[in-house]
Design a protein around this motif. Structure first.
Motif, mmCIF file in Angstrom:
data_model
loop_
_atom_site.group_PDB
_atom_site.id
_atom_site.type_symbol
_atom_site.label_atom_id
_atom_site.label_comp_id
_atom_site.label_asym_id
_atom_site.label_seq_id
_atom_site.Cartn_x
_atom_site.Cartn_y
_atom_site.Cartn_z
ATOM 1 N N LYS A 261 0.831 -1.200 0.000
ATOM 2 C CA LYS A 261 0.000 0.000 0.000
ATOM 3 C C LYS A 261 0.868 1.254 0.000
ATOM 4 C CE LYS A 261 -3.837 -2.004 2.646
ATOM 5 N NZ LYS A 261 -4.289 -2.107 4.043
ATOM 6 N N LEU A 262 1.892 1.226 0.835
ATOM 7 C CA LEU A 262 2.789 2.370 0.917
ATOM 8 C C LEU A 262 3.552 2.551 -0.395
ATOM 9 C CD1 LEU A 262 4.227 1.810 4.516
ATOM 10 C CD2 LEU A 262 2.443 3.429 3.809
ATOM 11 N N SER A 263 4.099 1.460 -0.891
ATOM 12 C CA SER A 263 4.874 1.506 -2.123
ATOM 13 C C SER A 263 4.045 2.067 -3.271
ATOM 14 C CB SER A 263 5.364 0.112 -2.496
ATOM 15 O OG SER A 263 6.060 -0.476 -1.435
ATOM 16 N N ASP A 264 2.858 1.563 -3.385
ATOM 17 C CA ASP A 264 1.951 1.982 -4.453
ATOM 18 C C ASP A 264 1.835 3.490 -4.541
ATOM 19 O OD1 ASP A 264 1.277 -0.385 -5.551
ATOM 20 O OD2 ASP A 264 -0.879 -0.192 -5.191
ATOM 21 N N VAL A 265 1.482 4.087 -3.416
ATOM 22 C CA VAL A 265 1.277 5.526 -3.372
ATOM 23 C C VAL A 265 2.555 6.275 -3.741
ATOM 24 C CG1 VAL A 265 0.785 7.459 -1.837
ATOM 25 C CG2 VAL A 265 -0.610 5.404 -1.722
ATOM 26 N N LEU A 266 3.682 5.686 -3.400
ATOM 27 C CA LEU A 266 4.963 6.331 -3.673
ATOM 28 C C LEU A 266 5.495 5.997 -5.064
ATOM 29 C CD1 LEU A 266 6.612 5.796 -0.185
ATOM 30 C CD2 LEU A 266 5.583 7.896 -1.078
ATOM 31 N N GLY A 267 4.671 5.325 -5.837
ATOM 32 C CA GLY A 267 5.086 4.987 -7.197
ATOM 33 C C GLY A 267 6.155 3.917 -7.247
ATOM 34 N N MET A 268 6.106 3.045 -6.256
ATOM 35 C CA MET A 268 7.088 1.957 -6.238
ATOM 36 C C MET A 268 6.362 0.625 -6.133
ATOM 37 S SD MET A 268 9.785 3.611 -3.563
ATOM 38 C CE MET A 268 11.221 2.856 -4.263
ATOM 39 N N GLU A 269 7.130 -0.429 -6.277
ATOM 40 C CA GLU A 269 6.511 -1.730 -6.100
ATOM 41 C C GLU A 269 7.462 -2.711 -5.428
ATOM 42 O OE1 GLU A 269 5.521 -3.909 -9.619
ATOM 43 O OE2 GLU A 269 7.359 -3.379 -10.636
ATOM 44 N N VAL A 270 6.867 -3.626 -4.694
ATOM 45 C CA VAL A 270 7.628 -4.672 -4.029
ATOM 46 C C VAL A 270 7.960 -5.735 -5.068
ATOM 47 C CG1 VAL A 270 7.576 -6.461 -2.254
ATOM 48 C CG2 VAL A 270 6.408 -4.271 -1.871
ATOM 49 N N CYS A 271 9.217 -6.145 -5.104
ATOM 50 C CA CYS A 271 9.537 -7.207 -6.046
ATOM 51 C C CYS A 271 10.552 -8.175 -5.455
ATOM 52 C CB CYS A 271 10.038 -6.627 -7.356
ATOM 53 S SG CYS A 271 11.533 -5.672 -7.172
ATOM 54 N N LEU A 272 10.723 -9.278 -6.133
ATOM 55 C CA LEU A 272 11.685 -10.289 -5.715
ATOM 56 C C LEU A 272 12.712 -10.401 -6.821
ATOM 57 C CD1 LEU A 272 9.355 -13.124 -4.442
ATOM 58 C CD2 LEU A 272 10.937 -11.763 -3.078
ATOM 59 N N LYS A 273 13.960 -10.348 -6.453
ATOM 60 C CA LYS A 273 14.948 -10.583 -7.513
ATOM 61 C C LYS A 273 16.033 -11.534 -7.033
ATOM 62 C CE LYS A 273 18.026 -6.651 -6.761
ATOM 63 N NZ LYS A 273 18.351 -5.280 -7.162
ATOM 64 N N ILE A 274 16.609 -12.182 -8.002
ATOM 65 C CA ILE A 274 17.676 -13.132 -7.709
ATOM 66 C C ILE A 274 18.840 -12.376 -7.073
ATOM 67 C CG2 ILE A 274 19.233 -14.841 -8.677
ATOM 68 C CD1 ILE A 274 16.531 -15.739 -9.290
ATOM 69 N N LYS A 275 19.324 -12.941 -5.997
ATOM 70 C CA LYS A 275 20.436 -12.292 -5.311
ATOM 71 C C LYS A 275 21.708 -12.439 -6.129
ATOM 72 C CE LYS A 275 19.858 -13.958 -1.135
ATOM 73 N NZ LYS A 275 20.037 -14.375 0.274
#
Lengths: 72, 72
Positions: A52-66
């Motif tokens: 919810k927070l990310s959305d408003v800030l124009g960001m998104e939660v993601c998973l990436k290979i380390k």
DNA sequence: CAGTAAAGTGCATTATAAAGCATTATTTTA
DNA sequence: TAAAATAATGCTTTATAATGCACTTTACTG
């Protein structure tokens, strides 16, 4: 990103956009108390809260290979 | 990434690595019930849970600026 | 198909995230 | 520096994530 970095990212992004915690709480639907707690590095937010927070800030939660390369 | 995509990413990664839910639960310290719930698309994991799982799978949770370009 | 392994689900308990409110601290700005 | 705005914190309640256990269902594998 470790917890601390995630917090820092959100907080900095909010500040860059010149949004107060109060406004971000309103816009995101996340409780002000919850946001404050998160930004001050405490707690353990749910994915939903983070999104919810990310959305408003124009960001998104993601998973990436380390990146585990030897020369880093 | 929306919730569904995150779930899919974790699940697929686990399968690629040929790790069972039981083993991943053990390795990550996340309860098997919690993992099962997550992978079957239910619930709302805490950041900590997501990070524990990601870690073992060689991934990490991150935040990135959303791509809001007009021609996408 | 029979047996086994892996995954999904219902139920109950415990731990804790989410939330509001009041108060205090800190930062900003006039 | 005083006033106002913004951020942090203690306390409490409510909602729900995390968990274990028992059981069912679904995939494999012989």
């Amino acid at each position: 990103m470790h917890f601390t970095e995630l917090v820092k990212t959100i907080k900095e992004r909010r500040e860059v956009l010149q949004v107060t915690q109060e406004r971000l709480a309103e816009l995101s639907g996340v409780g002000l108390r919850t946001l404050k707690q998160f930004e001050s590095g405490k707690g353990n937010p749910t994915l939903s809260t983070l999104q919810k927070l990310s959305d408003v800030l124009g960001m998104e939660v993601c998973l990436k290979i380390k990146n585990v390369g030897p020369s880093q």
